[in-house]
Design a protein around this motif. Structure first.
Motif, mmCIF file in Angstrom:
data_model
loop_
_atom_site.group_PDB
_atom_site.id
_atom_site.type_symbol
_atom_site.label_atom_id
_atom_site.label_comp_id
_atom_site.label_asym_id
_atom_site.label_seq_id
_atom_site.Cartn_x
_atom_site.Cartn_y
_atom_site.Cartn_z
ATOM 1 N N ALA A 18 84.448 -17.331 54.035
ATOM 2 C CA ALA A 18 85.581 -16.713 53.349
ATOM 3 C C ALA A 18 86.875 -16.903 54.125
ATOM 4 C CB ALA A 18 85.310 -15.230 53.116
ATOM 5 N N ALA A 19 86.771 -17.111 55.426
ATOM 6 C CA ALA A 19 87.958 -17.289 56.268
ATOM 7 C C ALA A 19 88.495 -18.717 56.234
ATOM 8 C CB ALA A 19 87.634 -16.897 57.706
ATOM 9 N N ILE A 20 87.784 -19.613 55.538
ATOM 10 C CA ILE A 20 88.197 -21.016 55.477
ATOM 11 C C ILE A 20 89.078 -21.232 54.249
ATOM 12 C CG2 ILE A 20 87.405 -23.399 55.234
ATOM 13 C CD1 ILE A 20 84.857 -22.587 56.713
ATOM 14 N N PRO A 21 90.334 -21.632 54.411
ATOM 15 C CA PRO A 21 91.197 -21.895 53.251
ATOM 16 C C PRO A 21 90.598 -22.988 52.370
ATOM 17 C CG PRO A 21 92.488 -21.803 55.280
ATOM 18 C CD PRO A 21 91.044 -21.825 55.692
ATOM 19 N N GLY A 22 90.629 -22.754 51.065
ATOM 20 C CA GLY A 22 90.076 -23.715 50.121
ATOM 21 C C GLY A 22 88.746 -23.291 49.548
ATOM 22 N N LEU A 23 88.125 -22.267 50.124
ATOM 23 C CA LEU A 23 86.853 -21.744 49.625
ATOM 24 C C LEU A 23 87.044 -20.318 49.133
ATOM 25 C CD1 LEU A 23 83.895 -22.651 52.032
ATOM 26 C CD2 LEU A 23 84.159 -23.294 49.634
ATOM 27 N N PHE A 43 77.603 -16.689 47.148
ATOM 28 C CA PHE A 43 78.045 -17.721 46.219
ATOM 29 C C PHE A 43 79.423 -18.188 46.650
ATOM 30 C CE2 PHE A 43 74.790 -15.452 44.024
ATOM 31 C CZ PHE A 43 74.168 -16.379 43.215
ATOM 32 N N ILE A 44 79.540 -19.500 46.868
ATOM 33 C CA ILE A 44 80.822 -20.066 47.281
ATOM 34 C C ILE A 44 81.401 -20.862 46.116
ATOM 35 C CG2 ILE A 44 80.114 -20.149 49.689
ATOM 36 C CD1 ILE A 44 79.768 -23.171 49.411
ATOM 37 N N GLN A 45 82.726 -20.884 46.029
ATOM 38 C CA GLN A 45 83.381 -21.620 44.956
ATOM 39 C C GLN A 45 84.473 -22.518 45.543
ATOM 40 O OE1 GLN A 45 84.480 -19.275 41.588
ATOM 41 N NE2 GLN A 45 85.374 -20.994 40.477
ATOM 42 N N PRO A 46 84.118 -23.770 45.813
ATOM 43 C CA PRO A 46 85.146 -24.713 46.246
ATOM 44 C C PRO A 46 86.022 -25.104 45.049
ATOM 45 C CG PRO A 46 82.897 -25.475 46.765
ATOM 46 C CD PRO A 46 82.787 -24.376 45.775
ATOM 47 N N LYS A 47 87.122 -25.758 45.323
ATOM 48 C CA LYS A 47 87.898 -26.358 44.241
ATOM 49 C C LYS A 47 87.034 -27.416 43.564
ATOM 50 C CE LYS A 47 92.288 -25.550 46.613
ATOM 51 N NZ LYS A 47 93.455 -26.179 47.282
ATOM 52 N N ASP A 81 87.308 -30.445 42.594
ATOM 53 C CA ASP A 81 87.294 -31.799 43.154
ATOM 54 C C ASP A 81 86.667 -31.855 44.547
ATOM 55 O OD1 ASP A 81 88.534 -32.702 40.877
ATOM 56 O OD2 ASP A 81 90.545 -32.777 41.754
ATOM 57 N N ASP A 82 86.441 -30.695 45.159
ATOM 58 C CA ASP A 82 85.857 -30.665 46.505
ATOM 59 C C ASP A 82 84.335 -30.563 46.496
ATOM 60 O OD1 ASP A 82 88.322 -30.849 47.716
ATOM 61 O OD2 ASP A 82 88.511 -28.692 48.096
ATOM 62 N N ILE A 83 83.749 -30.214 45.349
ATOM 63 C CA ILE A 83 82.324 -29.875 45.337
ATOM 64 C C ILE A 83 81.458 -31.047 45.788
ATOM 65 C CG2 ILE A 83 80.369 -29.248 43.871
ATOM 66 C CD1 ILE A 83 82.253 -27.500 42.244
ATOM 67 N N ASP A 84 81.586 -32.190 45.139
ATOM 68 C CA ASP A 84 80.734 -33.329 45.494
ATOM 69 C C ASP A 84 81.040 -33.861 46.893
ATOM 70 O OD1 ASP A 84 79.320 -33.186 43.126
ATOM 71 O OD2 ASP A 84 80.639 -34.594 42.079
ATOM 72 N N PRO A 85 82.312 -34.018 47.289
ATOM 73 C CA PRO A 85 82.579 -34.463 48.667
ATOM 74 C C PRO A 85 82.057 -33.489 49.721
ATOM 75 C CG PRO A 85 84.525 -34.785 47.294
ATOM 76 C CD PRO A 85 83.550 -33.996 46.476
ATOM 77 N N LEU A 86 82.172 -32.173 49.458
ATOM 78 C CA LEU A 86 81.654 -31.196 50.417
ATOM 79 C C LEU A 86 80.145 -31.309 50.535
ATOM 80 C CD1 LEU A 86 81.880 -28.710 52.262
ATOM 81 C CD2 LEU A 86 81.791 -27.276 50.199
ATOM 82 N N ARG A 87 79.481 -31.441 49.409
ATOM 83 C CA ARG A 87 78.023 -31.560 49.438
ATOM 84 C C ARG A 87 77.602 -32.822 50.208
ATOM 85 N NH1 ARG A 87 77.256 -30.818 44.377
ATOM 86 N NH2 ARG A 87 76.782 -28.606 44.502
ATOM 87 N N ALA A 88 78.307 -33.908 49.981
ATOM 88 C CA ALA A 88 77.977 -35.160 50.683
ATOM 89 C C ALA A 88 78.269 -35.041 52.178
ATOM 90 C CB ALA A 88 78.775 -36.308 50.074
ATOM 91 N N HIS A 89 79.377 -34.416 52.516
ATOM 92 C CA HIS A 89 79.738 -34.220 53.923
ATOM 93 C C HIS A 89 78.659 -33.434 54.655
ATOM 94 C CE1 HIS A 89 82.435 -33.253 57.341
ATOM 95 N NE2 HIS A 89 81.922 -32.036 57.266
#
Length: 353
Positions: A279-284, A297-301, A303-311
């Motif tokens: 929760a302290a990370i900007p963008g989440l 439950f986390i909610q990325p932007k 466009d970030d979902i697939d890149p975050l999962r791959a990362h």
């Protein structure tokens, strides 16, 4: 950390961290030893000592007369509904509950039992007024309402006990039985500090899953009155669920109930720490108020979902495929050090955006 858990996490900091579900846990060494030593027999004949011991233990924990061991939570809930309802009858259920959403509607497909979903609130709860309104009149145009299906926990949220008892009272007053999908009931036990029997005292039948947070590799147990369990046992055979020397896997369930209940508090603490760090990370976006037990439950932007999962996958961290909100589950094989790894990896991703 217990010695049992330490043995299960001894492979070091580079191992895979799977946050998709608490169903992914591996049997600990102590659990494997218990399975290897299990006294077995033919369970269809009622001759498997370890299965009988597990059934008696769970029935006692739930404050019910009897229990039957089955292969999965889906089968346990299916047996519960089909043993309460006849073809053409109906059960009421919350619209986000597992029996309605995630069990292929086997109750309707295999049992011919209609389901009537009711809108749940933000915490997964129902209101007694909804139950009253959902019960059908004695009219040939409508199915006969026989059963209310509840769930605890719901997406990791512990349900209000007064509300559960009010719902059960409303159902019973109308002649309905009440079944609880208590797949993660022991998480609610640890969170509330109340016994399982206390939490289900107003419930007629209960399904308890052994292969989620409790860490057994397979199996669930359905508890209730003796006559009901006798009917469910016959139904289990009809559905192809009669097992033979099942004590080998039942021993894992016994071990889990003896050794893995109190340690669920570790999973809860890890989920809270992970949620607060994310929760302290900007963008989440993380709803901290929704973190009761071992789920967040986390909610990325988008466009970030697939890149975050791959990362994260490149770093041995596995997330589920839901969107827009991703469920994250802590469990027996997720340690405090793993939480640190996840927070570092997610932070690294967002620092690079």
């Amino acid at each position: 950390m217990t010695a049992d858990r330490a043995a299960s996490t001894a492979s070091g900091g580079n191992r895979r961290i799977d946050l998709r579900s608490d169903t992914v846990t591996q049997p600990t060494e102590a659990m494997r030893e218990a399975m290897a030593r299990a006294e077995v027999g033919d369970d269809v004949y009622g001759e498997d000592y370890t299965v009988r011991a597990l059934e008696e233990k769970v029935a006692g924990l739930m404050g019910k007369e009897a229990a039957v061991y089955v292969s999965s939570g889906t089968q346990s809930n299916l047996l519960g509904v089909l043993s309460h309802c006849q073809r053409g009858e109906e059960y009421l259920i919350g619209d986000v509950y597992h029996v309605f959403k995630s069990e292929a509607l086997g109750t309707s497909v295999l049992g011919g039992v209609a389901c009537y979903p009711m809108k749940t609130d933000a915490g997964g709860g129902l209101d007694p007024a909804q139950v009253k309104a959902g019960i059908k009149p004695d009219d040939p145009h409508s199915p006969i309402t026989r059963l209310l299906c509840l769930e605890n926990t719901v997406s990791g949220r512990v349900q209000d006990q007064d509300r559960i008892e009010a719902l059960a009272e409303t159902a019973h007053a109308a002649g309905l039985a009440v079944h609880l999908d208590g797949a993660r009931l022991m998480n609610a036990v640890v969170k509330t500090g109340r016994s399982a029997a206390d939490l289900v005292r107003s419930i007629d039948t209960v399904s308890l899953c052994l292969s989620k947070g409790l860490g057994a590799p397979v199996g669930s147990v359905l508890s209730g009155p003796k006559d009901f369990i006798k009917r469910a046992r016959r139904m289990r055979k009809m559905l192809g669920g009669g097992m033979r020397q099942a004590g080998v896997i039942a021993a894992a369930g016994l071990h889990a109930l003896d050794h893995h209940v109190e340690r669920l508090a570790e999973d809860h603490a890890n989920a809270r720490r992970l949620a607060e760090g994310l929760a302290a990370i900007p963008g989440l976006t993380v709803d901290l108020d929704a973190v009761d037990t071992n789920m967040l439950f986390i909610q990325p932007k988008p466009d970030d979902i697939d890149p975050l999962r791959a990362h994260l996958a490149e770093r041995g961290i596995v997330l589920s495929g839901q969107r827009p909100k991703i469920r994250v589950v802590t469990h027996l094989d997720v340690t405090e050090q793993d939480v640190d790894r996840v927070l570092e990896a997610v932070g690294e991703f967002y620092r690079g955006r």
